[in-house]
Motif scaffolding. Structure first.
Motif: not given
Length: 298
Positions: A1-30
């Motif tokens: 249902m929710i799939s996050i794979k290898g997400v990275s994000k830099t804002i104003e030259n600062k690395e905020i997220l570093k290679n985030i991966s996770l899965e959330v199944k339907e009907g689950n609470i994460f």
């Protein structure tokens, strides 16, 4: 249902997220937890396509979220600050949502407002932070979302309202199998409602596990030894910390199982008592004190 794979994000030259991966199944609470500045809100803004990721992918309902209105119409999002158009009243907002979301359910809104009782003629700018949070929740549940994303949804709420919000979320999952992604500092609520949790520290997902498994594996055991204390208690399976008060030793382990108990019983003890730890205890050990989170939740 929710799939996050290898997400990275830099804002104003600062690395905020570093290679985030996770899965959330339907009907689950994460549940996403972490200290201030860990990157929780940034991850949620990538999840809701407010931010575009620098790398990696974010999918909901098997479709890329960014710039995809066909996916976004199924996502309810309650931010930590709900600054709606200040010159609107609630009736205006309802009209706006009904024009924006084809599945907006007025009956659902009215049912929820029987709980929160906010007059629809009220001006948004006159609402307290807690009332704005309630309003945001009502509006986003009324679009009949398949995925509900919540950033600190109990902020500004009194204890009774917090319990009401928690019960509403649980009912939504039970009746409609809504998938919920929630970030919160209210660890007692996270512990009560979530199936799984992730700990985000310095932009990295350092730990993921189910609540049920965590409670089985992470324990505090109090023991009294018959004679002298073993020299190598730290060599017991998963031992994280040993504390002493009088003759009683408290041993914290992340690998509580039959092998751990057997090894402990071989240490010539006269008293042993297992003490469960709540999520707040586990989190404090993971980010604070004189220990590193890698050692606590590895």
């Amino acid at each position: 249902m929710i799939s996050i794979k290898g997400v990275s994000k830099t804002i104003e030259n600062k690395e905020i997220l570093k290679n985030i991966s996770l899965e959330v199944k339907e009907g689950n609470i994460f549940g996403l937890i972490g200290p201030n500045g860990a990157g929780k809100t940034t991850l949620i803004k990538c999840l809701t396509a407010i931010y575009k990721t620098d790398s990696g992918e974010v999918k909901i309902l098997e479709g890329e979220v960014f710039d995809n209105p066909n996916i976004k119409k199924h996502i309810g999002y309650v931010a930590d600050q709900n600054d709606y158009f200040s010159y609107f009243n609630i009736n205006n907002l309802i009209k706006f949502y009904r024009m924006t979301y084809e599945d907006f359910n007025m009956k659902k809104f009215e049912e929820l407002n029987k709980i929160f009782n906010i007059p629809k003629a009220s001006s948004v700018k006159k609402l307290s932070k807690g009332m704005k949070m309630k309003l945001a929740l009502m509006l986003n549940l009324s679009i009949m979302p398949k995925v509900l994303i919540l950033d600190e949804p109990t902020g500004g709420l009194d204890p009774i309202a917090k319990r009401q919000v928690t019960n509403i979320i649980l009912d939504e999952v039970a009746t409609r199998k809504t998938t919920v992604f929630i970030s919160s500092h209210n660890l007692s609520s996270i512990e009560r409602i979530c199936d799984e949790i992730g700990i985000l520290i310095n932009g990295e997902m350092v730990y993921k596990n189910s609540i049920e498994k965590m409670k089985k594996e992470i324990r505090k055991v109090q023991v009294v030894f018959k004679d002298k204390v073993p020299e190598n208690m730290e060599s017991l399976p998963g031992v994280l910390k040993v504390e002493k008060v009088g003759r009683v030793y408290s041993i914290i382990t992340s690998r509580y199982n039959d092998a751990f108990v057997k090894k402990l019983d071989e240490c010539n003890i006269v008293f042993r008592e297992e003490v469960g730890m709540n999520l707040e205890d586990m989190f404090i050990y993971s980010v604070g004190g004189d220990m590193r989170y890698e050692e606590v939740l590895k």
